[in-house]
Write an enzyme that holds these catalytic residues in place. Structure first.
Site, mmCIF file in Angstrom:
data_model
loop_
_atom_site.group_PDB
_atom_site.id
_atom_site.type_symbol
_atom_site.label_atom_id
_atom_site.label_comp_id
_atom_site.label_asym_id
_atom_site.label_seq_id
_atom_site.Cartn_x
_atom_site.Cartn_y
_atom_site.Cartn_z
ATOM 1 N NE ARG A 1 -0.802 1.303 -3.030
ATOM 2 C CZ ARG A 1 -0.945 1.583 -1.736
ATOM 3 N NH1 ARG A 1 -0.580 0.707 -0.812
ATOM 4 N NH2 ARG A 1 -1.427 2.750 -1.346
ATOM 5 C CB ALA B 1 1.026 4.560 -0.438
ATOM 6 C CB CYS B 2 2.816 1.438 3.464
ATOM 7 S SG CYS B 2 3.848 2.821 3.956
ATOM 8 C CB SER B 3 1.244 -2.806 0.281
ATOM 9 O OG SER B 3 0.880 -1.805 -0.645
ATOM 10 C CB SER C 1 5.946 -1.638 -0.028
ATOM 11 O OG SER C 1 4.581 -1.294 0.091
#
Ligand SMILES: *[C@@H]1O[C@H](CO)[C@@H](O)[C@H](O)[C@H]1NC(C)=O
Ligand SMILES: *[C@@H]1O[C@H](CO)[C@@H](O)[C@H](O)[C@H]1NC(C)=O
Ligand SMILES: *[C@@H]1O[C@H](CO)[C@@H](O)[C@H](O)[C@H]1NC(C)=O
Ligand SMILES: *[C@@H]1O[C@H](CO)[C@@H](O)[C@H](O)[C@H]1NC(C)=O
Ligand SMILES: *[C@@H]1O[C@H](CO)[C@@H](O)[C@H](O)[C@H]1NC(C)=O
Ligand SMILES: *[C@@H]1O[C@H](CO)[C@@H](O)[C@H](O)[C@H]1NC(C)=O
Ligand SMILES: *[C@@H]1O[C@H](CO)[C@@H](O)[C@H](O)[C@H]1NC(C)=O
Length: 353
Positions: free
Chosen positions: A232, A21-23, A42
């Site tokens: 998210r 994941a990651c944002s 992130s």
């Protein structure tokens, strides 16, 4: 060279799909702070990314690392970047305030190789932009040739057997402009504009925007709470929509960090029954006005920064790095600009050909 990744391979295929994941968000601090643009992201991953921070000067010769007809270029701008495994540029900012972020996209599809076209490895794709463009508009105007074909293909390689390495890239600049770049069904799909200030992971960006349509109309009252990428996305889109303006760099950084921390994933035991959970390992914040790049470890709880204007990133300058693996984290706090050491550029992950 990739053998060191084999030890994580037993677990990843079991968890594959939503695991990486990651944002990322682009925040505009508003007129009382000169419309400072801060980009936060992130990094959510199953195992440590063994990252380093590299400072690359202008004038470096680059090779796309994708076999025959690899793209070649010379870096026009210096940059400060975060690596993954010293095989890839994951994140970074150049001396003009252009920021690139590489995030996972399970739905990515780079299509078949056409050796008549230039190619580059996924690992160097973000660096290609940092090396060559001052603004998002410049990068956007140089993606396609006169016949509408992308000027290059992106190639990948399964770092972990059976787990495709698939990513999309976001670019942002000091004016708040954004470019979302996704390869879908072998085509390069582009979203360009100040409105594209949020990115997470799958599904593809158009679907993500469609899902967000639903949430944005009720976001003042109800937001989805899980760690899934669409959830998210909806939260981050709302946070940045209602974020207050800032008055100075400290409040602008704090506001950006607050949003990215709020979509971060806490440390939880990794369990095949809860496959969507990959904890946040680190966060970065790029202040495009002051040209300061912040790195916050989520595992060691420390933050440090690098001032690009105090490094010599001009042509003929020296490649330098700041190692993060095996260091005492009390030595990675505050202004680390003076702690960089001379280094040779790492070797980018060679893509399958
Ligand atoms: C990351 O670094 C640690 C500590 O040096 C090492 O034990 C581990 O094998 C490395 N992992 C990868 C995937 O390179
Ligand atoms: C660039 O790298 C490729 C391998 O990925 C190689 O075939 C090619 O010769 C390299 N180009 C130069 C100029 O070194
Ligand atoms: C490969 O790329 C060349 C140059 O862009 C193009 O003319 C050709 O049609 C492409 N071939 C295929 C099979 O797409
Ligand atoms: C990609 O192709 C699949 C299957 O043909 C299709 O369902 C999907 O809508 C396509 N995606 C895009 C973005 O064109
Ligand atoms: C949410 O609240 C903000 C602040 O009161 C307001 O400006 C905005 O219009 C509201 N959004 C919706 C969709 O009601
Ligand atoms: C940066 O490095 C280059 C090459 O060594 C040198 O010519 C230049 O004077 C340096 N600039 C500064 C500001 O130190
Ligand atoms: C890290 O450095 C601090 C301050 O010098 C010291 O107190 C601490 O024991 C060190 N920790 C390790 C694990 O070496």
């Amino acid at each position: 060279m990739y053998g060191h990744l084999a030890k994580v391979s037993f677990i990843l295929p079991l968890l594959f799909s939503d695991v990486f994941a990651c944002s990322r968000v682009t925040y505009n601090s508003g007129p009382s702070d000169g419309n400072r643009i801060v980009i936060g992201r992130s990094m959510d991953w199953l195992t440590p990314t063994n990252s380093s921070i590299f400072a690359f000067p202008a004038g470096l010769q680059r090779n796309g690392s994708a076999g025959a007809n690899s793209a070649e270029w010379t870096s026009k701008y210096g940059s400060v970047i975060t690596t993954a495994y010293d095989l890839s540029t994951c994140d970074g900012m150049n001396t003009q305030g252009l920021v690139a972020n590489l995030l996972y996209l399970a739905d990515g599809d780079f299509g078949p190789r056409n050796t008549s076209q230039q190619a580059m490895s996924l690992a160097i794709w973000p660096q290609y932009f940092l090396d060559q463009y001052a603004t998002v508009a410049e990068a956007a105007n140089d993606l396609f040739d006169a016949s509408g074909e992308p000027k290059f293909q992106v190639r990948t390689r399964d770092l972990i057997p059976g787990v495709p390495s698939l990513m999309h890239v976001s670019l942002s600049d000091a004016t708040g402009d954004n470019l979302i770049l996704e390869w879908l069904n072998g085509s390069l799909v582009v979203h360009h504009g100040t409105e594209y200030n949020v990115m997470t992971n799958e599904p593809d960006y158009d679907q993500q925007l469609a899902i967000n349509e639903y949430w944005s109309s009720i976001a003042n009252f109800s937001l989805p709470g899980t760690d899934r990428p669409a959830d998210r996305f909806a939260r981050l889109a709302h946070y940045v929509d209602v974020a207050p303006g800032a008055t100075d760099e400290v409040t602008a950084l704090a506001t950006t960090a607050g949003m990215i921390r709020a979509v971060s994933v806490p440390m939880e035991p990794i369990n095949i029954n809860t496959p969507n959970i990959t904890p946040t390992l680190w966060r970065t914040f790029a202040d495009t006005k002051e040209l300061v790049y912040y790195y916050e470890s989520a595992t060691d709880g420390k933050i440090f920064w690098v001032e690009l204007t105090k490094l010599n990133l001009s042509t003929g300058g020296q490649t330098m790095d700041l190692s993060l693996v095996g260091v005492n984290w009390t030595d990675r706090v505050g202004d680390m600009t003076g702690q960089f050491q001379q280094a040779t550029p790492f070797t980018y992950m060679e893509a399958d050909t």
